[in-house]
Design a protein around this motif. Structure first.
Motif, short mmCIF file in Angstrom:
data_model
loop_
_atom_site.label_atom_id
_atom_site.label_comp_id
_atom_site.label_asym_id
_atom_site.label_seq_id
_atom_site.Cartn_x
_atom_site.Cartn_y
_atom_site.Cartn_z
N TYR A 291 0.86 -1.19 0.00
CA TYR A 291 0.00 0.00 0.00
C TYR A 291 0.88 1.23 0.00
O TYR A 291 1.96 1.23 0.62
CB TYR A 291 -0.92 0.01 1.22
N ALA A 319 -2.18 -0.81 -4.35
CA ALA A 319 -3.26 0.07 -3.89
C ALA A 319 -2.65 1.33 -3.30
O ALA A 319 -1.68 1.28 -2.55
CB ALA A 319 -4.09 -0.65 -2.84
N GLN A 369 -7.31 3.71 -4.41
CA GLN A 369 -8.22 3.00 -3.54
C GLN A 369 -9.45 3.86 -3.30
O GLN A 369 -9.41 4.85 -2.57
CB GLN A 369 -7.52 2.68 -2.22
#
Length: 401
Positions: A291, A319, A369
């Protein structure tokens, strides 16, 4: 050559912003993808913009022996220090290693400048002298917040403040890692505090960078930033201080591309350098990141440049989101606040939403996201990029990674 570094434990952490005072309400807001931004009604400001104000900061009262530090910035710092047992954790670290072995390294952009702005209204009409109760050293002085935190916690180790615009409180994590690695300290209080003031609100407005509504990072219709305020703190230690310590700082990357006073390099050159350096120090390749917390301010040029740099390194596999649509851009506190958000994401298994995103900019080919959702995360990257091309990236991870 960038060398790998030994991971440090983020033994305790806390943050206070417009989405919550302390971790519990922040967790709730992040999970619900809720924004804390609202139309500006701060002080005497008359601007058509939205801000992220922490409620009731001016009701906070400092202890009598710290009254000479009184200003909005240090009141916000004091409010933040009281959350989540953080102040007690710092005192315990001082008992364990000694108060002279705990560093205090914090970031801010304007410190207590609001006190100066208000003092100028009260100048003597004949001489122009500032009022007698105005204390520059305890308020506007950029070192004030570190001096205040060190005094409040009874610490005697090295302390300094980084003021490198929006990368300030990310760069202090890097500084602390170097200070601990060289044996100067055994632990460090890191993070940042930045509070609302007239200078930043009117200043960013004069640069035509403030949005007329809540900011929308990476949206095709984004129009600028929403300024916020925050106090975020972490305790970095050589070794765990509790059995449930789970988050470590794996590495950092810094760069200074000096492309322009207020605009990023259009290809995100400095951002790319900072991210690459962080990966190298962590001993990782790009495919090991789960992430990315993007700097993502909501301005056309910033988001485009960062998007170009992220796409070059990660493609659209990872993401990514900017959480400034929830918190606003907290300037000198942004790096620290977003490091705490990353720690929450790792600990809770949460991918935070890119709040405010309606139509992703088709020219930015990264995986944004759009909603908050559960996910097992092991390693995350946090970006903080400031005016003048001063950039910092941090990599945090679960210890079991």
């Amino acid at each position: 050559m960038t060398r790998a570094v030994k991971p440090l434990h983020l033994s305790h952490y806390t943050a206070t912003s417009c989405i919550g005072t302390g971790l519990a309400p922040m967790r709730t807001a992040l999970s619900a993808a809720r924004s804390g931004l609202a139309p500006c009604a701060f002080e005497t400001v008359d601007l058509a913009t939205w801000i992220g104000e922490v409620p009731d900061v001016d009701r906070v009262r400092l202890p009598p022996d710290l009254a000479h530090f009184d200003c909005r910035n240090n009141r916000l710092a004091w409010l933040g220090l009281q959350q989540d047992g953080f102040f007690e954790a710092v005192r315990a670290a001082a008992d364990r290693w000694g108060p002279e072995r705990i560093g205090v390294f914090l970031g801010t952009s304007t410190a207590g400048i609001l006190d100066t702005e208000q003092a100028y209204r009260r100048r003597d009409p004949a001489s122009g002298a500032l009022p007698a109760d105005y204390n520059y050293q305890g308020s506007h002085n950029v070192f004030s917040v570190a001096d205040f935190v060190r005094a409040a916690a009874g610490l005697h180790g090295p302390a300094f403040v980084v003021s490198s615009a929006c990368s300030s409180s990310a760069k202090v994590f890097a500084a602390a890692q170097r200070m601990i690695a060289t044996g100067v300290v055994d632990a460090a209080v890191v993070g940042g505090v930045d509070s609302l003031c007239l200078t930043t609100l009117y200043g960013f407005n004069s640069l035509e960078l403030t949005a007329p509504q809540a900011c929308r990072p990476f949206d095709a219709g984004r129009k600028g930033i929403s300024i916020g305020e925050a106090a975020a703190f972490g305790l970095l230690t050589r070794e765990p201080t509790a059995a449930d310590d789970r988050i470590v700082l794996l590495g950092y990357g810094e760069s200074s591309d000096a492309h322009h006073m207020s605009s990023p390099h259009p290809e995100g050159r400095g951002a790319h350098q900072a991210m690459c350096a962080a990966l190298a120090r962590a001993g990782l390749t790009a495919d090991r990141i789960d992430y990315i917390n993007l700097h993502g301010t909501g301005t056309p040029s910033n988001d485009a440049a960062e998007g170009t740099a992220v796409a070059a390194l990660f493609g659209d596999r990872v993401a990514a989101s900017s959480t400034k649509g929830a918190t606003g851009h907290t300037l000198g506190a942004a790096g620290g606040l977003e490091a705490v958000i990353c720690a929450i994401a790792l600990n809770d298994g949460l991918l935070p939403a890119n709040v405010g995103l309606e139509t992703p900019d088709p020219a930015i080919p990264i995986r944004l996201q759009r909603t908050s959702e559960p996910a097992r995360l092991t390693r995350v990257l946090s970006n903080s990029f400031g005016f003048g091309g001063t950039n910092a990236s941090l990599i945090l991870a679960r210890e079991d990674a």
